[in-house]
Write a protein that holds these residues in place. Sequence first.
Motif, PDB file in Angstrom:
ATOM      1  N   PRO A 335      47.591  91.014  18.360  1.00 20.63           N
ATOM      2  CA  PRO A 335      48.173  91.384  19.640  1.00 20.63           C
ATOM      3  C   PRO A 335      48.624  92.787  19.726  1.00 20.63           C
ATOM      4  CG  PRO A 335      49.084  89.406  18.883  1.00 20.63           C
ATOM      5  CD  PRO A 335      48.289  89.997  17.898  1.00 20.63           C
ATOM      6  N   ALA A 336      48.293  93.447  20.901  1.00 21.48           N
ATOM      7  CA  ALA A 336      49.107  94.831  21.345  1.00 21.48           C
ATOM      8  C   ALA A 336      50.258  94.958  20.746  1.00 21.48           C
ATOM      9  CB  ALA A 336      48.708  95.141  22.452  1.00 21.48           C
ATOM     10  N   ALA A 337      50.750  95.999  20.096  1.00 18.98           N
ATOM     11  CA  ALA A 337      52.037  96.299  19.652  1.00 18.98           C
ATOM     12  C   ALA A 337      52.415  95.481  18.398  1.00 18.98           C
ATOM     13  CB  ALA A 337      52.839  96.304  20.679  1.00 18.98           C
ATOM     14  N   ALA A 338      51.485  94.711  17.741  1.00 19.05           N
ATOM     15  CA  ALA A 338      52.236  93.739  16.838  1.00 19.05           C
ATOM     16  C   ALA A 338      51.898  94.466  15.402  1.00 19.05           C
ATOM     17  CB  ALA A 338      51.437  92.535  16.914  1.00 19.05           C
ATOM     18  N   ALA A 339      52.947  94.086  14.434  1.00 18.71           N
ATOM     19  CA  ALA A 339      52.562  94.587  12.944  1.00 18.71           C
ATOM     20  C   ALA A 339      51.775  93.652  12.285  1.00 18.71           C
ATOM     21  CB  ALA A 339      53.940  94.682  12.279  1.00 18.71           C
ATOM     22  N   GLU A 340      51.440  93.924  10.965  1.00 18.15           N
ATOM     23  CA  GLU A 340      50.730  92.810  10.591  1.00 18.15           C
ATOM     24  C   GLU A 340      51.122  91.385  10.512  1.00 18.15           C
ATOM     25  OE1 GLU A 340      48.907  93.766   6.826  1.00 18.15           O
ATOM     26  OE2 GLU A 340      48.487  96.124   7.305  1.00 18.15           O
ATOM     27  N   PRO A 341      50.282  90.597  10.468  1.00 20.13           N
ATOM     28  CA  PRO A 341      50.986  89.022  10.602  1.00 20.13           C
ATOM     29  C   PRO A 341      51.713  88.575   9.314  1.00 20.13           C
ATOM     30  CG  PRO A 341      48.621  88.886  10.088  1.00 20.13           C
ATOM     31  CD  PRO A 341      48.783  90.333  10.459  1.00 20.13           C
ATOM     32  N   ALA A 342      52.523  87.959   9.313  1.00 21.93           N
ATOM     33  CA  ALA A 342      53.492  87.215   8.355  1.00 21.93           C
ATOM     34  C   ALA A 342      52.780  85.602   8.106  1.00 21.93           C
ATOM     35  CB  ALA A 342      54.706  87.092   8.470  1.00 21.93           C
ATOM     36  N   ARG A 343      52.732  85.151   6.736  1.00 22.47           N
ATOM     37  CA  ARG A 343      52.211  84.090   6.555  1.00 22.47           C
ATOM     38  C   ARG A 343      53.403  82.826   6.710  1.00 22.47           C
ATOM     39  NH1 ARG A 343      47.070  81.786   6.112  1.00 22.47           N
ATOM     40  NH2 ARG A 343      46.999  80.069   4.615  1.00 22.47           N
ATOM     41  N   ALA A 344      52.863  81.801   7.599  1.00 18.12           N
ATOM     42  CA  ALA A 344      54.038  80.836   7.974  1.00 18.12           C
ATOM     43  C   ALA A 344      53.596  79.560   7.504  1.00 18.12           C
ATOM     44  CB  ALA A 344      54.594  81.017   9.524  1.00 18.12           C
ATOM     45  N   GLY A 345      53.770  79.034   6.348  1.00 20.92           N
ATOM     46  CA  GLY A 345      52.813  77.663   5.922  1.00 20.92           C
ATOM     47  C   GLY A 345      51.514  77.780   6.000  1.00 20.92           C
ATOM     48  N   ASP A 346      50.938  77.158   6.823  1.00 18.43           N
ATOM     49  CA  ASP A 346      49.346  77.336   6.741  1.00 18.43           C
ATOM     50  C   ASP A 346      48.693  77.835   8.039  1.00 18.43           C
ATOM     51  OD1 ASP A 346      50.301  75.401   9.091  1.00 18.43           O
ATOM     52  OD2 ASP A 346      48.532  73.849   8.437  1.00 18.43           O
ATOM     53  N   VAL A 347      49.808  78.681   8.765  1.00 13.44           N
ATOM     54  CA  VAL A 347      49.228  79.439   9.775  1.00 13.44           C
ATOM     55  C   VAL A 347      49.797  81.099   9.944  1.00 13.44           C
ATOM     56  CG1 VAL A 347      49.409  77.654  11.374  1.00 13.44           C
ATOM     57  CG2 VAL A 347      51.627  79.140  11.136  1.00 13.44           C
ATOM     58  N   TRP A 348      49.416  81.804  10.329  1.00 16.65           N
ATOM     59  CA  TRP A 348      49.701  83.338  10.618  1.00 16.65           C
ATOM     60  C   TRP A 348      50.838  83.202  11.769  1.00 16.65           C
ATOM     61  CZ3 TRP A 348      48.085  85.965   6.190  1.00 16.65           C
ATOM     62  CH2 TRP A 348      47.120  85.489   5.491  1.00 16.65           C
ATOM     63  N   LEU A 349      51.874  84.371  11.738  1.00 20.86           N
ATOM     64  CA  LEU A 349      52.535  84.486  12.820  1.00 20.86           C
ATOM     65  C   LEU A 349      52.645  86.113  13.101  1.00 20.86           C
ATOM     66  CD1 LEU A 349      54.645  83.361  14.836  1.00 20.86           C
ATOM     67  CD2 LEU A 349      56.326  83.554  12.954  1.00 20.86           C
ATOM     68  N   TYR A 350      52.537  86.562  14.466  1.00 22.94           N
ATOM     69  CA  TYR A 350      52.862  87.831  14.767  1.00 22.94           C
ATOM     70  C   TYR A 350      54.282  87.618  15.672  1.00 22.94           C
ATOM     71  CZ  TYR A 350      47.988  89.267  13.975  1.00 22.94           C
ATOM     72  OH  TYR A 350      46.736  89.721  13.207  1.00 22.94           O
ATOM     73  N   VAL A 351      54.714  88.846  16.019  1.00 25.88           N
ATOM     74  CA  VAL A 351      55.811  89.171  16.912  1.00 25.88           C
ATOM     75  C   VAL A 351      55.524  90.189  17.630  1.00 25.88           C
ATOM     76  CG1 VAL A 351      58.286  89.046  17.421  1.00 25.88           C
ATOM     77  CG2 VAL A 351      57.397  87.754  15.582  1.00 25.88           C
ATOM     78  N   ALA A 352      55.520  90.295  18.837  1.00 30.91           N
ATOM     79  CA  ALA A 352      54.957  91.715  19.745  1.00 30.91           C
ATOM     80  C   ALA A 352      55.853  91.291  21.151  1.00 30.91           C
ATOM     81  CB  ALA A 352      53.726  91.667  19.980  1.00 30.91           C
ATOM     82  N   ASN A 353      56.685  92.300  21.576  1.00 24.38           N
ATOM     83  CA  ASN A 353      57.285  92.194  22.713  1.00 24.38           C
ATOM     84  C   ASN A 353      58.009  90.866  22.978  1.00 24.38           C
ATOM     85  OD1 ASN A 353      56.261  94.957  23.315  1.00 24.38           O
ATOM     86  ND2 ASN A 353      54.239  94.102  24.053  1.00 24.38           N
ATOM     87  N   GLY A 354      58.415  90.518  21.902  1.00 26.22           N
ATOM     88  CA  GLY A 354      59.392  89.111  22.245  1.00 26.22           C
ATOM     89  C   GLY A 354      58.624  88.088  22.195  1.00 26.22           C
ATOM     90  N   THR A 355      57.203  88.046  22.074  1.00 24.28           N
ATOM     91  CA  THR A 355      56.461  86.992  22.112  1.00 24.28           C
ATOM     92  C   THR A 355      56.066  86.528  20.670  1.00 24.28           C
ATOM     93  OG1 THR A 355      55.567  87.153  24.268  1.00 24.28           O
ATOM     94  CG2 THR A 355      54.350  85.835  22.795  1.00 24.28           C
ATOM     95  N   ARG A 356      56.212  85.268  20.234  1.00 26.16           N
ATOM     96  CA  ARG A 356      55.448  85.021  18.971  1.00 26.16           C
ATOM     97  C   ARG A 356      54.033  84.229  19.259  1.00 26.16           C
ATOM     98  NH1 ARG A 356      59.853  81.016  16.683  1.00 26.16           N
ATOM     99  NH2 ARG A 356      59.278  81.408  14.575  1.00 26.16           N
ATOM    100  N   TYR A 357      53.148  84.996  18.512  1.00 28.41           N
ATOM    101  CA  TYR A 357      51.903  84.661  18.565  1.00 28.41           C
ATOM    102  C   TYR A 357      51.541  83.739  17.009  1.00 28.41           C
ATOM    103  CZ  TYR A 357      51.106  87.916  22.173  1.00 28.41           C
ATOM    104  OH  TYR A 357      51.627  88.790  23.375  1.00 28.41           O
ATOM    105  N   TRP A 358      51.285  82.406  17.079  1.00 29.39           N
ATOM    106  CA  TRP A 358      50.850  81.650  16.113  1.00 29.39           C
ATOM    107  C   TRP A 358      49.466  81.503  16.105  1.00 29.39           C
ATOM    108  CZ3 TRP A 358      54.705  78.721  13.447  1.00 29.39           C
ATOM    109  CH2 TRP A 358      56.103  78.823  13.928  1.00 29.39           C
ATOM    110  N   VAL A 359      48.859  81.898  14.899  1.00 33.66           N
ATOM    111  CA  VAL A 359      47.510  81.929  14.772  1.00 33.66           C
ATOM    112  C   VAL A 359      47.210  80.974  13.234  1.00 33.66           C
ATOM    113  CG1 VAL A 359      45.396  83.064  14.168  1.00 33.66           C
ATOM    114  CG2 VAL A 359      47.356  84.205  15.475  1.00 33.66           C
TER     115      VAL A 359
END
Length: 412
Positions: A335-359
Amino acid sequence: MRSEAAARTLLLFFPALVFLIALTAPGGDYAFRTGPLAEVAVGEVPSHVAVEGKTLYLYSSPYAVWSYPRAIAVSIFYPTSVLVSSTCGAVAVASVGGAPGKYYVDLAVPPGVQGDCFINFTHPSGWRNAVLLKIKLIDWYPGAVERAVVVLNGSGWQFVQVGADGMFYVWERPLARLPVAGCVFVYNKSVLLTEILNYGEAVPNIVPPVYVPSPGGQPRFGAFIKLEGTSTLYVYQAPCPRAVNLTVPPPPSLRAKLGVLLPGYAGPYFDSPTPRTHSEYKTALRVVNYTVSAGRSYRLYIYSYSTPVGMWGAVLRYDFGVSTFLTTEVSLFRPAAAAEPARAGDVWLYVANGTRYWVYSRTPPYNTCNPPCGAPSGWTEPLYVVADPGGSWGGWPAVVKAEREFLRPWKT
Protein backbone atom coordinates in the motif's frame (compact mmCIF):
# COMPACT_ATOMS: atom_id res chain seq x y z
CA MET A 1 -112.00 -43.71 -8.97
CA ARG A 2 -110.18 -44.61 -5.76
CA SER A 3 -107.63 -46.64 -7.69
CA GLU A 4 -107.01 -43.74 -10.10
CA ALA A 5 -106.46 -41.31 -7.17
CA ALA A 6 -104.08 -43.75 -5.54
CA ALA A 7 -102.15 -44.10 -8.79
CA ARG A 8 -101.85 -40.34 -9.18
CA THR A 9 -100.64 -40.03 -5.59
CA LEU A 10 -97.98 -42.67 -6.10
CA LEU A 11 -96.84 -41.04 -9.36
CA LEU A 12 -96.26 -37.80 -7.49
CA PHE A 13 -94.84 -39.32 -4.30
CA PHE A 14 -92.13 -41.66 -5.62
CA PRO A 15 -90.30 -39.08 -7.83
CA ALA A 16 -90.36 -36.64 -4.94
CA LEU A 17 -88.99 -39.32 -2.62
CA VAL A 18 -86.19 -40.19 -5.05
CA PHE A 19 -85.36 -36.48 -5.44
CA LEU A 20 -85.17 -35.98 -1.67
CA ILE A 21 -82.95 -39.03 -1.25
CA ALA A 22 -80.66 -37.90 -4.06
CA LEU A 23 -80.54 -34.37 -2.63
CA THR A 24 -79.63 -35.39 0.91
CA ALA A 25 -77.48 -38.42 0.19
CA PRO A 26 -73.67 -37.96 0.24
CA GLY A 27 -73.23 -39.17 -3.33
CA GLY A 28 -76.16 -37.81 -5.29
CA ASP A 29 -77.05 -40.40 -7.91
CA TYR A 30 -74.84 -42.86 -6.05
CA ALA A 31 -77.10 -42.81 -2.98
CA PHE A 32 -78.05 -46.41 -3.35
CA ARG A 33 -74.46 -47.64 -3.47
CA THR A 34 -72.85 -49.06 -0.35
CA GLY A 35 -69.46 -48.37 1.22
CA PRO A 36 -67.69 -45.39 2.77
CA LEU A 37 -67.80 -41.93 1.25
CA ALA A 38 -64.00 -41.55 1.34
CA GLU A 39 -60.86 -42.85 2.96
CA VAL A 40 -58.04 -40.77 4.50
CA ALA A 41 -54.52 -42.14 4.72
CA VAL A 42 -50.92 -41.02 5.02
CA GLY A 43 -49.55 -39.89 1.68
CA GLU A 44 -45.95 -39.25 0.69
CA VAL A 45 -43.71 -38.11 3.55
CA PRO A 46 -39.92 -37.56 3.70
CA SER A 47 -37.57 -39.86 5.59
CA HIS A 48 -37.40 -37.59 8.64
CA VAL A 49 -41.16 -37.96 9.31
CA ALA A 50 -42.29 -40.82 11.54
CA VAL A 51 -45.75 -42.34 11.02
CA GLU A 52 -47.90 -44.19 13.52
CA GLY A 53 -51.34 -45.05 12.10
CA LYS A 54 -52.88 -41.71 11.13
CA THR A 55 -50.46 -39.75 13.27
CA LEU A 56 -47.58 -37.84 11.65
CA TYR A 57 -44.60 -36.67 13.68
CA LEU A 58 -43.53 -33.45 11.99
CA TYR A 59 -41.06 -30.64 12.59
CA SER A 60 -41.58 -26.90 12.59
CA SER A 61 -38.95 -24.20 12.25
CA PRO A 62 -38.55 -20.71 13.72
CA TYR A 63 -37.34 -19.39 10.35
CA ALA A 64 -40.05 -20.15 7.79
CA VAL A 65 -43.01 -22.37 6.88
CA TRP A 66 -42.11 -26.05 6.80
CA SER A 67 -43.81 -27.67 3.80
CA TYR A 68 -44.75 -31.33 3.49
CA PRO A 69 -46.11 -31.81 -0.06
CA ARG A 70 -48.63 -34.63 -0.66
CA ALA A 71 -48.46 -35.67 2.99
CA ILE A 72 -52.09 -36.83 3.21
CA ALA A 73 -53.96 -38.93 0.63
CA VAL A 74 -57.77 -38.74 0.34
CA SER A 75 -59.56 -41.35 -1.79
CA ILE A 76 -63.11 -40.24 -2.72
CA PHE A 77 -65.57 -42.82 -3.99
CA TYR A 78 -68.48 -40.56 -4.99
CA PRO A 79 -68.75 -37.42 -7.16
CA THR A 80 -68.61 -35.10 -4.20
CA SER A 81 -66.14 -32.98 -2.21
CA VAL A 82 -65.07 -33.16 1.41
CA LEU A 83 -64.20 -30.15 3.51
CA VAL A 84 -60.69 -29.72 4.94
CA SER A 85 -59.72 -27.69 8.01
CA SER A 86 -56.82 -27.50 10.44
CA THR A 87 -56.47 -26.49 14.07
CA CYS A 88 -53.02 -24.96 13.43
CA GLY A 89 -53.33 -23.40 9.99
CA ALA A 90 -51.36 -26.16 8.28
CA VAL A 91 -53.58 -26.54 5.17
CA ALA A 92 -54.34 -23.97 2.49
CA VAL A 93 -57.20 -25.75 0.68
CA ALA A 94 -60.80 -25.64 1.92
CA SER A 95 -61.96 -28.81 0.16
CA VAL A 96 -60.80 -31.67 -2.05
CA GLY A 97 -62.65 -33.86 -4.51
CA GLY A 98 -65.41 -33.19 -7.02
CA ALA A 99 -65.09 -36.54 -8.76
CA PRO A 100 -64.13 -40.03 -7.63
CA GLY A 101 -60.36 -40.39 -7.36
CA LYS A 102 -57.30 -39.95 -5.19
CA TYR A 103 -56.33 -36.49 -3.97
CA TYR A 104 -53.30 -35.28 -2.03
CA VAL A 105 -53.25 -32.59 0.62
CA ASP A 106 -50.11 -30.51 1.13
CA LEU A 107 -49.19 -29.53 4.68
CA ALA A 108 -47.48 -26.25 5.52
CA VAL A 109 -46.61 -25.94 9.21
CA PRO A 110 -46.36 -22.25 10.21
CA PRO A 111 -43.15 -21.02 11.91
CA GLY A 112 -42.91 -21.68 15.64
CA VAL A 113 -45.85 -24.08 15.92
CA GLN A 114 -45.50 -26.88 18.45
CA GLY A 115 -47.85 -29.49 19.92
CA ASP A 116 -50.87 -31.40 18.57
CA CYS A 117 -52.71 -30.31 15.45
CA PHE A 118 -55.72 -31.98 13.81
CA ILE A 119 -56.41 -32.03 10.08
CA ASN A 120 -60.19 -32.56 9.89
CA PHE A 121 -62.11 -33.91 6.89
CA THR A 122 -65.92 -33.53 6.98
CA HIS A 123 -68.97 -33.81 4.73
CA PRO A 124 -72.53 -32.42 5.14
CA SER A 125 -73.84 -35.97 5.29
CA GLY A 126 -72.14 -36.41 8.66
CA TRP A 127 -69.10 -38.30 7.44
CA ARG A 128 -65.86 -37.25 9.11
CA ASN A 129 -62.24 -38.31 9.48
CA ALA A 130 -59.02 -36.79 10.80
CA VAL A 131 -55.24 -36.99 10.83
CA LEU A 132 -53.25 -36.01 13.91
CA LEU A 133 -50.04 -34.02 13.55
CA LYS A 134 -47.61 -34.03 16.43
CA ILE A 135 -45.26 -31.11 15.80
CA LYS A 136 -41.87 -30.45 17.35
CA LEU A 137 -40.13 -27.07 17.06
CA ILE A 138 -36.40 -27.36 16.27
CA ASP A 139 -33.61 -24.99 15.32
CA TRP A 140 -33.34 -26.15 11.70
CA TYR A 141 -34.03 -24.50 8.35
CA PRO A 142 -37.25 -26.02 6.95
CA GLY A 143 -37.11 -28.47 4.09
CA ALA A 144 -33.42 -29.37 4.37
CA VAL A 145 -32.53 -32.94 5.30
CA GLU A 146 -28.86 -32.23 6.10
CA ARG A 147 -26.61 -29.33 7.02
CA ALA A 148 -22.96 -28.43 7.42
CA VAL A 149 -21.93 -27.45 10.93
CA VAL A 150 -18.94 -25.10 10.79
CA VAL A 151 -17.31 -24.11 14.07
CA LEU A 152 -15.13 -20.99 13.72
CA ASN A 153 -12.82 -19.23 16.14
CA GLY A 154 -11.97 -15.60 15.46
CA SER A 155 -13.03 -12.00 15.91
CA GLY A 156 -14.53 -9.22 13.84
CA TRP A 157 -16.50 -9.23 10.62
CA GLN A 158 -15.94 -12.21 8.35
CA PHE A 159 -17.15 -12.57 4.79
CA VAL A 160 -17.82 -16.28 4.25
CA GLN A 161 -18.59 -18.10 1.02
CA VAL A 162 -19.44 -21.64 0.02
CA GLY A 163 -18.79 -22.82 -3.52
CA ALA A 164 -20.91 -25.31 -5.41
CA ASP A 165 -18.18 -27.89 -4.73
CA GLY A 166 -18.36 -27.28 -0.97
CA MET A 167 -15.18 -25.19 -0.72
CA PHE A 168 -15.43 -22.78 2.21
CA TYR A 169 -13.90 -19.32 1.74
CA VAL A 170 -13.33 -16.50 4.21
CA TRP A 171 -12.60 -13.14 2.61
CA GLU A 172 -12.09 -15.04 -0.66
CA ARG A 173 -9.39 -17.29 0.80
CA PRO A 174 -10.19 -21.04 0.74
CA LEU A 175 -10.00 -22.52 4.26
CA ALA A 176 -11.83 -25.86 4.24
CA ARG A 177 -14.16 -28.10 2.28
CA LEU A 178 -17.65 -28.55 3.69
CA PRO A 179 -19.69 -31.76 3.44
CA VAL A 180 -22.79 -29.74 2.43
CA ALA A 181 -22.94 -26.83 -0.01
CA GLY A 182 -25.84 -24.40 -0.16
CA CYS A 183 -26.96 -20.80 -0.05
CA VAL A 184 -28.82 -20.75 3.27
CA PHE A 185 -26.69 -19.59 6.20
CA VAL A 186 -28.00 -19.58 9.77
CA TYR A 187 -25.92 -17.83 12.43
CA ASN A 188 -26.92 -16.82 15.97
CA LYS A 189 -30.44 -18.13 15.25
CA SER A 190 -30.87 -15.79 12.27
CA VAL A 191 -31.07 -16.47 8.55
CA LEU A 192 -28.41 -14.30 6.91
CA LEU A 193 -28.66 -12.13 3.83
CA THR A 194 -26.79 -13.85 1.04
CA GLU A 195 -25.24 -13.03 -2.31
CA ILE A 196 -24.67 -15.17 -5.37
CA LEU A 197 -21.64 -14.53 -7.56
CA ASN A 198 -20.25 -16.74 -10.31
CA TYR A 199 -16.54 -17.47 -10.57
CA GLY A 200 -14.71 -18.88 -13.57
CA GLU A 201 -11.14 -19.60 -14.59
CA ALA A 202 -9.41 -16.52 -16.01
CA VAL A 203 -6.86 -18.77 -17.72
CA PRO A 204 -7.56 -22.50 -18.12
CA ASN A 205 -5.32 -25.32 -16.94
CA ILE A 206 -3.43 -23.36 -14.27
CA VAL A 207 -2.63 -25.04 -10.92
CA PRO A 208 -3.90 -23.77 -8.60
CA PRO A 209 -6.69 -22.38 -10.81
CA VAL A 210 -7.01 -18.63 -11.33
CA TYR A 211 -10.59 -18.02 -10.24
CA VAL A 212 -12.11 -14.60 -10.88
CA PRO A 213 -15.66 -13.19 -11.00
CA SER A 214 -17.25 -14.22 -14.25
CA PRO A 215 -20.65 -14.08 -16.01
CA GLY A 216 -20.47 -17.87 -16.26
CA GLY A 217 -18.60 -20.34 -14.13
CA GLN A 218 -19.78 -21.80 -10.86
CA PRO A 219 -21.70 -19.92 -8.16
CA ARG A 220 -20.45 -19.08 -4.71
CA PHE A 221 -22.88 -18.14 -1.97
CA GLY A 222 -21.70 -15.48 0.46
CA ALA A 223 -22.75 -13.86 3.73
CA PHE A 224 -21.33 -11.75 6.57
CA ILE A 225 -20.96 -12.94 10.15
CA LYS A 226 -19.43 -11.22 13.16
CA LEU A 227 -17.28 -13.44 15.36
CA GLU A 228 -16.48 -12.97 19.02
CA GLY A 229 -14.57 -16.09 19.89
CA THR A 230 -15.89 -19.53 19.01
CA SER A 231 -19.20 -19.63 17.12
CA THR A 232 -21.15 -22.05 14.94
CA LEU A 233 -22.37 -21.39 11.42
CA TYR A 234 -24.92 -23.68 9.76
CA VAL A 235 -25.06 -24.12 5.99
CA TYR A 236 -28.13 -25.69 4.36
CA GLN A 237 -28.77 -26.88 0.83
CA ALA A 238 -32.17 -25.26 0.36
CA PRO A 239 -33.78 -22.68 -1.94
CA CYS A 240 -31.97 -19.37 -1.59
CA PRO A 241 -33.65 -16.77 0.63
CA ARG A 242 -35.19 -13.75 -1.03
CA ALA A 243 -32.44 -11.32 -1.97
CA VAL A 244 -32.33 -7.95 -0.23
CA ASN A 245 -29.85 -5.52 -1.79
CA LEU A 246 -27.85 -3.39 0.63
CA THR A 247 -26.41 0.02 -0.17
CA VAL A 248 -22.73 -0.62 -0.84
CA PRO A 249 -20.25 2.04 -2.03
CA PRO A 250 -17.81 1.08 -4.79
CA PRO A 251 -14.41 -0.23 -3.68
CA PRO A 252 -11.73 2.43 -3.24
CA SER A 253 -8.92 2.84 -5.73
CA LEU A 254 -6.16 0.36 -5.07
CA ARG A 255 -3.35 2.77 -4.22
CA ALA A 256 -0.44 0.40 -3.98
CA LYS A 257 2.97 -0.27 -5.46
CA LEU A 258 2.65 -3.24 -7.79
CA GLY A 259 5.35 -4.76 -9.99
CA VAL A 260 9.13 -5.27 -10.05
CA LEU A 261 12.23 -3.17 -10.59
CA LEU A 262 13.78 -4.01 -13.97
CA PRO A 263 17.05 -3.01 -15.63
CA GLY A 264 16.82 -0.54 -18.51
CA TYR A 265 19.10 1.27 -20.96
CA ALA A 266 18.80 4.49 -18.93
CA GLY A 267 19.00 2.67 -15.61
CA PRO A 268 16.63 0.63 -13.49
CA TYR A 269 12.92 1.43 -13.74
CA PHE A 270 9.85 0.13 -11.95
CA ASP A 271 7.64 -2.08 -14.12
CA SER A 272 4.15 -0.91 -13.04
CA PRO A 273 0.95 -2.45 -14.46
CA THR A 274 -1.27 -0.81 -17.05
CA PRO A 275 -4.99 -1.75 -17.05
CA ARG A 276 -6.17 -3.61 -20.16
CA THR A 277 -9.72 -4.77 -19.38
CA HIS A 278 -12.18 -3.99 -16.59
CA SER A 279 -15.49 -5.47 -15.41
CA GLU A 280 -17.80 -4.60 -12.51
CA TYR A 281 -20.13 -6.98 -10.68
CA LYS A 282 -22.81 -5.87 -8.22
CA THR A 283 -24.26 -8.39 -5.81
CA ALA A 284 -26.69 -8.06 -2.91
CA LEU A 285 -23.74 -7.50 -0.54
CA ARG A 286 -20.75 -6.22 -2.52
CA VAL A 287 -19.45 -4.28 -5.51
CA VAL A 288 -16.60 -6.13 -7.23
CA ASN A 289 -14.12 -4.61 -9.71
CA TYR A 290 -12.19 -7.08 -11.85
CA THR A 291 -9.21 -5.85 -13.86
CA VAL A 292 -6.61 -7.46 -16.07
CA SER A 293 -3.43 -5.36 -16.21
CA ALA A 294 -0.03 -5.88 -17.78
CA GLY A 295 3.54 -4.78 -17.26
CA ARG A 296 6.55 -5.51 -19.39
CA SER A 297 7.40 -8.68 -17.49
CA TYR A 298 4.03 -9.93 -16.24
CA ARG A 299 0.25 -9.94 -16.46
CA LEU A 300 -1.79 -9.18 -13.34
CA TYR A 301 -5.29 -10.52 -12.62
CA ILE A 302 -6.86 -8.59 -9.76
CA TYR A 303 -10.29 -8.00 -8.29
CA SER A 304 -11.15 -5.75 -5.36
CA TYR A 305 -14.47 -5.49 -3.58
CA SER A 306 -16.30 -3.25 -1.15
CA THR A 307 -18.60 -4.32 1.68
CA PRO A 308 -21.31 -2.80 3.89
CA VAL A 309 -19.25 -3.39 7.07
CA GLY A 310 -16.60 -0.72 6.54
CA MET A 311 -13.93 -3.06 5.15
CA TRP A 312 -12.76 -4.04 1.68
CA GLY A 313 -10.61 -6.70 0.13
CA ALA A 314 -8.71 -7.79 -2.97
CA VAL A 315 -7.26 -10.87 -4.64
CA LEU A 316 -4.16 -10.66 -6.87
CA ARG A 317 -2.51 -13.24 -9.11
CA TYR A 318 0.58 -12.57 -11.25
CA ASP A 319 1.83 -14.39 -14.32
CA PHE A 320 5.47 -13.50 -14.92
CA GLY A 321 5.93 -15.95 -17.75
CA VAL A 322 9.52 -17.11 -18.18
CA SER A 323 11.72 -14.41 -16.67
CA THR A 324 15.51 -14.02 -16.79
CA PHE A 325 15.59 -10.53 -15.30
CA LEU A 326 17.58 -9.58 -12.22
CA THR A 327 15.97 -7.20 -9.76
CA THR A 328 16.48 -5.55 -6.38
CA GLU A 329 12.80 -4.92 -5.57
CA VAL A 330 9.69 -7.12 -5.89
CA SER A 331 6.39 -5.53 -4.81
CA LEU A 332 3.49 -7.90 -5.33
CA PHE A 333 1.43 -5.69 -3.01
CA ARG A 334 2.52 -2.71 -0.96
CA PRO A 335 0.00 0.00 0.00
CA ALA A 336 1.02 3.58 -0.63
CA ALA A 337 2.77 5.16 2.37
CA ALA A 338 3.28 1.77 4.04
CA ALA A 339 6.54 0.47 5.44
CA GLU A 340 7.69 -3.08 4.86
CA PRO A 341 5.19 -5.69 6.06
CA ALA A 342 5.46 -7.38 9.44
CA ARG A 343 4.91 -11.10 9.86
CA ALA A 344 1.79 -11.90 11.91
CA GLY A 345 1.36 -15.65 12.18
CA ASP A 346 0.69 -17.04 8.71
CA VAL A 347 -0.08 -13.59 7.24
CA TRP A 348 1.67 -10.29 6.55
CA LEU A 349 0.50 -6.99 8.02
CA TYR A 350 0.88 -3.44 6.69
CA VAL A 351 -0.21 -0.24 8.43
CA ALA A 352 -0.73 2.89 6.33
CA ASN A 353 -2.74 6.03 7.15
CA GLY A 354 -4.53 4.28 10.01
CA THR A 355 -5.61 1.30 7.88
CA ARG A 356 -4.38 -2.19 8.57
CA TYR A 357 -3.80 -4.35 5.47
CA TRP A 358 -3.78 -8.08 6.10
CA VAL A 359 -2.15 -10.11 3.32
CA TYR A 360 -2.15 -13.89 3.06
CA SER A 361 0.68 -15.00 0.78
CA ARG A 362 3.12 -17.91 0.84
CA THR A 363 5.91 -15.52 -0.15
CA PRO A 364 6.51 -11.99 1.17
CA PRO A 365 4.27 -9.49 -0.64
CA TYR A 366 7.21 -7.08 -0.69
CA ASN A 367 10.87 -7.98 -0.92
CA THR A 368 14.18 -6.25 -1.65
CA CYS A 369 17.34 -8.02 -2.81
CA ASN A 370 20.91 -6.95 -2.14
CA PRO A 371 22.76 -8.22 -4.10
CA PRO A 372 20.22 -8.51 -6.99
CA CYS A 373 18.07 -11.61 -7.22
CA GLY A 374 16.05 -13.17 -10.00
CA ALA A 375 12.68 -11.66 -10.78
CA PRO A 376 9.70 -14.00 -10.26
CA SER A 377 8.85 -16.40 -13.06
CA GLY A 378 5.66 -18.25 -13.87
CA TRP A 379 2.47 -17.95 -11.87
CA THR A 380 2.69 -16.65 -8.32
CA GLU A 381 0.54 -17.97 -5.53
CA PRO A 382 -2.62 -15.88 -5.03
CA LEU A 383 -2.47 -12.94 -2.62
CA TYR A 384 -5.54 -12.34 -0.46
CA VAL A 385 -5.88 -8.84 0.99
CA VAL A 386 -8.25 -7.55 3.67
CA ALA A 387 -8.21 -3.81 4.43
CA ASP A 388 -9.47 -2.83 7.89
CA PRO A 389 -9.72 0.96 8.42
CA GLY A 390 -11.24 0.47 11.88
CA GLY A 391 -8.38 -1.64 13.18
CA SER A 392 -10.63 -4.12 14.99
CA TRP A 393 -10.38 -7.13 12.67
CA GLY A 394 -8.58 -10.09 14.15
CA GLY A 395 -7.47 -11.83 10.97
CA TRP A 396 -8.77 -14.92 9.25
CA PRO A 397 -10.58 -17.23 11.67
CA ALA A 398 -9.63 -20.82 12.37
CA VAL A 399 -11.97 -23.57 11.23
CA VAL A 400 -12.26 -25.72 14.35
CA LYS A 401 -14.41 -28.34 12.66
CA ALA A 402 -16.70 -28.84 9.69
CA GLU A 403 -19.07 -31.79 9.76
CA ARG A 404 -22.42 -33.00 8.43
CA GLU A 405 -25.63 -33.43 10.41
CA PHE A 406 -28.68 -35.32 9.16
CA LEU A 407 -32.29 -34.66 10.13
CA ARG A 408 -33.83 -37.82 11.53
CA PRO A 409 -37.34 -38.67 12.83
CA TRP A 410 -37.92 -37.45 16.36
CA LYS A 411 -40.36 -40.32 17.07
CA THR A 412 -38.90 -43.80 16.63
